[in-house]
Design a protein around this motif. Structure first.
Motif, PDB file in Angstrom:
ATOM      1  N   VAL A  28     146.273 -43.503  34.044  1.00 22.67           N
ATOM      2  CA  VAL A  28     145.191 -42.915  33.262  1.00 22.67           C
ATOM      3  C   VAL A  28     144.380 -44.069  32.681  1.00 22.67           C
ATOM      4  O   VAL A  28     144.802 -45.232  32.712  1.00 22.67           O
ATOM      5  CB  VAL A  28     145.716 -42.007  32.130  1.00 22.67           C
ATOM      6  CG1 VAL A  28     146.485 -40.831  32.695  1.00 22.67           C
ATOM      7  CG2 VAL A  28     146.605 -42.813  31.167  1.00 22.67           C
ATOM      8  N   LEU A  29     143.194 -43.751  32.143  1.00 25.60           N
ATOM      9  CA  LEU A  29     142.394 -44.756  31.453  1.00 25.60           C
ATOM     10  C   LEU A  29     142.625 -44.624  29.953  1.00 25.60           C
ATOM     11  O   LEU A  29     142.486 -43.540  29.393  1.00 25.60           O
ATOM     12  CB  LEU A  29     140.902 -44.558  31.753  1.00 25.60           C
ATOM     13  CG  LEU A  29     140.449 -44.777  33.198  1.00 25.60           C
ATOM     14  CD1 LEU A  29     138.946 -44.557  33.303  1.00 25.60           C
ATOM     15  CD2 LEU A  29     140.811 -46.170  33.675  1.00 25.60           C
TER      16      LEU A  29
ATOM     17  N   GLY B 104     147.446 -52.373  32.731  1.00 27.60           N
ATOM     18  CA  GLY B 104     146.764 -53.604  33.075  1.00 27.60           C
ATOM     19  C   GLY B 104     145.258 -53.426  33.034  1.00 27.60           C
ATOM     20  O   GLY B 104     144.739 -52.323  33.256  1.00 27.60           O
ATOM     21  N   GLU B 105     144.554 -54.523  32.760  1.00 25.01           N
ATOM     22  CA  GLU B 105     143.098 -54.520  32.679  1.00 25.01           C
ATOM     23  C   GLU B 105     142.500 -54.436  34.085  1.00 25.01           C
ATOM     24  O   GLU B 105     143.054 -54.965  35.054  1.00 25.01           O
ATOM     25  CB  GLU B 105     142.636 -55.794  31.980  1.00 25.01           C
ATOM     26  CG  GLU B 105     141.139 -55.936  31.824  1.00 25.01           C
ATOM     27  CD  GLU B 105     140.579 -55.128  30.671  1.00 25.01           C
ATOM     28  OE1 GLU B 105     139.361 -55.191  30.445  1.00 25.01           O
ATOM     29  OE2 GLU B 105     141.362 -54.426  29.989  1.00 25.01           O
TER      30      GLU B 105
ATOM     31  N   ALA C  47     136.840 -39.623  35.490  1.00 26.77           N
ATOM     32  CA  ALA C  47     137.154 -41.010  35.155  1.00 26.77           C
ATOM     33  C   ALA C  47     136.247 -41.973  35.914  1.00 26.77           C
ATOM     34  O   ALA C  47     135.816 -42.998  35.366  1.00 26.77           O
ATOM     35  CB  ALA C  47     138.617 -41.307  35.473  1.00 26.77           C
ATOM     36  N   ASN C  48     135.961 -41.652  37.154  1.00 28.08           N
ATOM     37  CA  ASN C  48     135.048 -42.516  37.916  1.00 28.08           C
ATOM     38  C   ASN C  48     133.665 -42.583  37.270  1.00 28.08           C
ATOM     39  O   ASN C  48     132.995 -43.617  37.304  1.00 28.08           O
ATOM     40  CB  ASN C  48     134.923 -42.000  39.354  1.00 28.08           C
ATOM     41  CG  ASN C  48     136.137 -42.359  40.186  1.00 28.08           C
ATOM     42  OD1 ASN C  48     136.922 -43.221  39.811  1.00 28.08           O
ATOM     43  ND2 ASN C  48     136.301 -41.685  41.312  1.00 28.08           N
ATOM     44  N   ALA C  49     133.229 -41.469  36.691  1.00 26.43           N
ATOM     45  CA  ALA C  49     131.933 -41.467  36.001  1.00 26.43           C
ATOM     46  C   ALA C  49     131.963 -42.403  34.792  1.00 26.43           C
ATOM     47  O   ALA C  49     130.970 -43.074  34.487  1.00 26.43           O
ATOM     48  CB  ALA C  49     131.576 -40.047  35.574  1.00 26.43           C
ATOM     49  N   ILE C  50     133.102 -42.469  34.103  1.00 23.46           N
ATOM     50  CA  ILE C  50     133.241 -43.369  32.965  1.00 23.46           C
ATOM     51  C   ILE C  50     133.124 -44.817  33.428  1.00 23.46           C
ATOM     52  O   ILE C  50     132.442 -45.638  32.812  1.00 23.46           O
ATOM     53  CB  ILE C  50     134.590 -43.125  32.250  1.00 23.46           C
ATOM     54  CG1 ILE C  50     134.598 -41.732  31.607  1.00 23.46           C
ATOM     55  CG2 ILE C  50     134.852 -44.199  31.206  1.00 23.46           C
ATOM     56  CD1 ILE C  50     135.933 -41.345  31.025  1.00 23.46           C
ATOM     57  N   ILE C  51     133.797 -45.137  34.541  1.00 21.65           N
ATOM     58  CA  ILE C  51     133.735 -46.503  35.055  1.00 21.65           C
ATOM     59  C   ILE C  51     132.315 -46.847  35.490  1.00 21.65           C
ATOM     60  O   ILE C  51     131.815 -47.951  35.227  1.00 21.65           O
ATOM     61  CB  ILE C  51     134.722 -46.674  36.227  1.00 21.65           C
ATOM     62  CG1 ILE C  51     136.161 -46.473  35.733  1.00 21.65           C
ATOM     63  CG2 ILE C  51     134.580 -48.042  36.862  1.00 21.65           C
ATOM     64  CD1 ILE C  51     137.190 -46.492  36.826  1.00 21.65           C
TER      65      ILE C  51
ATOM     66  N   ASN D  24     137.263 -54.097  29.466  1.00 26.25           N
ATOM     67  CA  ASN D  24     137.444 -52.895  28.645  1.00 26.25           C
ATOM     68  C   ASN D  24     137.624 -51.624  29.465  1.00 26.25           C
ATOM     69  O   ASN D  24     137.335 -50.529  28.978  1.00 26.25           O
ATOM     70  CB  ASN D  24     136.271 -52.722  27.668  1.00 26.25           C
ATOM     71  CG  ASN D  24     136.177 -53.873  26.691  1.00 26.25           C
ATOM     72  OD1 ASN D  24     137.205 -54.354  26.207  1.00 26.25           O
ATOM     73  ND2 ASN D  24     134.966 -54.323  26.416  1.00 26.25           N
ATOM     74  N   VAL D  25     138.072 -51.755  30.680  1.00 27.23           N
ATOM     75  CA  VAL D  25     138.540 -50.609  31.459  1.00 27.23           C
ATOM     76  C   VAL D  25     140.008 -50.879  31.756  1.00 27.23           C
ATOM     77  O   VAL D  25     140.339 -51.811  32.485  1.00 27.23           O
ATOM     78  CB  VAL D  25     137.733 -50.415  32.757  1.00 27.23           C
ATOM     79  CG1 VAL D  25     138.358 -49.301  33.597  1.00 27.23           C
ATOM     80  CG2 VAL D  25     136.289 -50.068  32.430  1.00 27.23           C
ATOM     81  N   TYR D  26     140.877 -50.066  31.171  1.00 26.77           N
ATOM     82  CA  TYR D  26     142.308 -50.363  31.173  1.00 26.77           C
ATOM     83  C   TYR D  26     143.085 -49.222  31.803  1.00 26.77           C
ATOM     84  O   TYR D  26     142.942 -48.063  31.413  1.00 26.77           O
ATOM     85  CB  TYR D  26     142.801 -50.602  29.739  1.00 26.77           C
ATOM     86  CG  TYR D  26     144.164 -51.237  29.663  1.00 26.77           C
ATOM     87  CD1 TYR D  26     144.307 -52.619  29.680  1.00 26.77           C
ATOM     88  CD2 TYR D  26     145.308 -50.452  29.588  1.00 26.77           C
ATOM     89  CE1 TYR D  26     145.560 -53.211  29.612  1.00 26.77           C
ATOM     90  CE2 TYR D  26     146.565 -51.035  29.527  1.00 26.77           C
ATOM     91  CZ  TYR D  26     146.686 -52.416  29.537  1.00 26.77           C
ATOM     92  OH  TYR D  26     147.927 -52.998  29.485  1.00 26.77           O
TER      93      TYR D  26
END
Length: 759
Positions: free
Chosen positions: A276-277, A732-733, A296-300, A739-741
């Motif tokens: 998860v992010l 992991g980063e 989640a892809n939209a967030i990235i 800032n995407v973890y």
């Protein structure tokens, strides 16, 4: 040195060691007694004189009452494992508070007090060894669905430099299965809950004669994904399935000889990831929002519009494991001889995503080991001498895609080999009835070999190279201490022990792609007590650990100045704390338990070198200025994480429980059991960014079980993680976006029913 040489040398050593008169453990009868009586603190039985139950362990290769032992250990009974619905290693997080187990792709990462290995590649050795029925499991992806028909699990804390010496820097997890007995019987059990979670388990024990008994057991398990976010119908995220079976034979031709044969096979299939992010999710978003779903892809994409997102609904794992082993115990009169050979085979295919990378991983691994021991268990002198041989050969094929920086690589390793042999001795000497001295020593020789090719599919010549590396390591580890009976029900102890994990290689151009062994020295001071006519147990233990040349992995440089995923001897650390184990039989129907630990961990020194393109926002550590190396090559920076706590080392953990037994008129019982788990905040990785800091959590489990008067039938209901807490276990980063973890997460609230019929 090729595979043939390793295997030939290994075969000769195996025959020499197996034929030597070095090996040992308790007699076969004592061993079976330990298995049958390995029940943790019982719930109230109705017996007016019932007190706290004894726990029999075999962690020191002999049967002993835990209250009379100086072991730093947590024990979980088979009954508790079944009640908690434990089916894999990561589930142990819910029942053993001092162990933290994460999963990255097909690799299981076991941590004890912050000591563990985060590596998720073909080269990583675990710092906490996993053992099944005394056989070490070398590879972190060779731990299968073994948690069925189990007598107990022992979690040893601290270096096991004498009896479990191979790479056991931080401790060992020992899984002990139920052995065949001379009593006909068995059971069949089933569980069903939300997320279509089902567990079907059974066992049958048949004595064919006065000297021969056979036990067969197996389990089928599956569940739908607990991750949310609109995965396509039919994608591998929809379901996880496993099946496993174990067949054993126990032959006792005489009262002095026993031979136990074990065969086991399992298959696992489903998604390889449960990421998860943790950031940059909205504060009130679903914690179980899968990292690779459209939302989640939209967030990235919003965080980095130019990021090329990789397809991720094809994450999957297809793993087949099988193993065979034997254990011969022979009472020679003056001592007991034990010979324990074993073979383990893994075939694995996995596609996983983490940190912005796609990894297609194939491995074929073969493990051979044999341990021989000779032990004497006298009233004033207990001694054990032994020898150990181990060999693992594996072939690996990796495809790595790290778009959008156009880093696609194929890694083919036709040979990765580890070979180890050791000789060890351990003793306990009673100076008088109340004072005992302890001592042990182990010599270990280990060799590693890597042969392979890395091919850059984007035609970057400097990233194409051949690996042909070989190294040997020699180490002496030891332990010493004393036990003193302060009173008939109180024992104080002080011990010191050492452990090491061998060095190795990472995927980069030679030379300069190797790292040194790590070492840990542990000092322990404790006391174990029983009070109030055996109704109250209070065990206290303090520890102080010095951790040297800690192995950590991060993006860095190889010996030729090329960017690589490097394993460093990054730093030294100090850990100290206090643990408490309290059990109170408040009444014949009520039992209270508390297992708590305080752990203060800090890196005294921890720094590593990164490429100049490293984004300072992707770490919470101090990042130095860009500088040019004297020998040329890419410019670089130094990252300094000194002063930070060790990853996956919460400062405080506690597990408390209350059980009450309602006795019905017909002799049947209803048991209500409530357990709470608290864990303070912890960093999940050495990135030390805010998103890597998992907040403190409190989870609660509740069980209600009816058991018939003849003990043959039971039915129950359960709720696990009643508080619906998001408990993260690893992370992991992102490799290219600050800032995407990514983090692995335990299941949300689960509930269901179960039943069992015994005969």
């Amino acid at each position: 040195m090729g595979t043939g040489s390793l295997r030939t040398t290994g075969a000769l050593r195996l025959l020499l060691i197996a034929g030597a008169s070095v090996a040992a453990i308790q007699s076969a009868a004592a061993q079976e007694a330990a298995t049958e009586s390995a029940i943790a603190v019982p719930v109230a039985t109705g017996d007016e004189k019932a007190g706290v139950g004894d726990i029999i362990v075999t962690a020191r290769r002999r049967s002993e009452n835990l209250q009379k032992s100086s072991l730093a250990i947590d024990v979980v009974s088979g009954n508790d494992l079944a009640r908690a619905g434990i089916t894999n290693a990561t589930d142990l997080n819910r029942v053993a508070p001092t162990v933290l187990i994460g999963q990255t792709g097909s690799f299981t990462q076991v941590y004890v007090r912050g000591v563990g290995t985060s590596s998720a590649n073909q080269f990583g050795d675990p710092s906490v060894t996993f053992n099944e029925d005394g056989v070490v499991i070398d590879r972190p992806n060779m731990i299968g669905p073994v948690f069925y028909d189990i007598a107990r699990v022992e979690v040893l804390k601290g270096p096991q430099g004498t009896l479990y010496g191979r790479n056991a820097t931080g401790g060992a997890v020992n899984v002990i299965t139920v052995a065949p007995t001379q009593t006909f019987g068995g059971f069949a059990s089933g569980q069903y809950g939300n997320y279509n979670n089902y567990i079907l388990t059974g066992a049958l024990n048949v004595p064919f004669s006065d000297t021969l008994a056979v036990r067969a057991s197996g389990q089928f398990q599956g569940h739908e994904s607990f991750l949310s976010g609109g995965y396509p119908v039919g994608s591998h995220y929809r379901a996880t399935r496993s099946k496993a079976g174990r067949l054993q034979m126990m032959w006792r031709p005489t009262s002095d000889i026993s031979l136990r044969l074990i065969g086991e096979a399992s298959h696992e299939g489903g998604p390889a990831d449960n990421f998860v992010l943790t950031n940059p999710n909205e504060p009130n978003s679903d914690p179980w929002l899968g990292a690779f779903n459209p939302e989640a892809n939209a967030i990235i994409t919003a965080a980095a519009p130019l990021q090329i997102l990789l397809r991720s609904d094809d994450s999957n794992i297809d793993k087949d494991l099988w193993n065979v082993g034997a254990e011969l115990n022979w009472n020679l009169g003056f001592a007991t001889l034990t010979v324990q050979p074993a073979y383990r085979d893994l075939t694995l295919h996995a596609t996983s995503y983490g940190g912005g990378l796609k990894l297609v991983y194939d491995e074929k691994s073969k493990q051979t080991s044999v341990e021989t021991r000779l032990a004497h268990d006298g009233a004033s002198l207990k001694w054990l001498v032994g020898a150990f041989y181990f060999n693992n050969d594996r072939t690996v094929r990796n495809f790595i895609d790290s778009n959008p920086v156009s880093q696609r690589a194929l890694q083919v390793f036709p040979e990765i080999g580890s070979e180890s042999y050791a000789f060890f001795a351990d003793s306990t000497v009673s100076l008088d009835p109340s004072l005992r001295l302890l001592g042990g020593i182990r010599y270990t020789h280990e060799r590693k070999i890597v042969q392979g090719v890395r091919t850059d599919l984007d035609n970057t010549p400097t990233n194409n190279f051949v690996l042909n590396d070989y190294a040997t390591y020699n180490e002496v580890t030891w332990r010493g201490g004393m036990e003193f009976d302060v009173a008939p029900q109180s024992m104080a102890y002080a011990t010191v022990s050492t452990g090491f994990k061998s060095g190795g290689f990472y995927t980069a151009i030679s030379p300069g792609n190797d790292y040194k062994p790590e070492h840990l020295t542990a000092y322990t001071l404790g006391i174990r007590n029983r009070f109030l006519d055996n109704k109250l147990q209070i065990n206290l233990e303090g520890f102080y650990w010095k951790y040297k040349d800690n192995q950590q992995s991060a993006i860095g440089f190889d010996g030729q100045g090329n960017i690589a995923f490097v394993t460093y001897n990054a730093g030294n650390a100090t850990l100290y704390g206090l643990s408490a184990d309290i059990v109170a039989r408040v009444s014949t129907a009520d039992t209270l338990t508390l297992n708590a630990e305080y752990n203060h961990s800090r890196y005294d020194s921890f720094s590593y070198v990164v490429p100049f393109i490293f984004n300072p926002a992707s770490t919470g550590c101090s990042v130095g200025p860009i500088f040019a190396p004297p020998a040329g090559g890419l410019n670089r920076r130094i990252v300094d994480c000194s002063g930070f706590p060790l990853p996956r080392a919460p400062k405080f953990v506690a597990r408390g429980g209350y059980a009450h037994v309602f006795r019905l008129d017909d002799g049947s019982t209803v048991t209500a059991n409530a357990v709470g788990n608290y864990q303070s905040s912890k960093y999940l990785s050495i990135d030390y960014v805010p998103a890597a800091l998992a907040k403190r959590t409190f989870t609660a489990d509740f069980d209600l079980d009816f058991v018939s008067s003849n003990k043959r039938f039971s039915v129950g209901a359960f709720v696990h993680n009643l508080t619906n807490e998001a408990v993260y276990t690893s992370g992991g980063e992102h490799q290219q976006i600050a800032n995407v973890y990514y983090a692995s997460i335990n299941p949300p609230r689960t509930y269901g029913v179960r039943g069992q019929f015994s005969f």
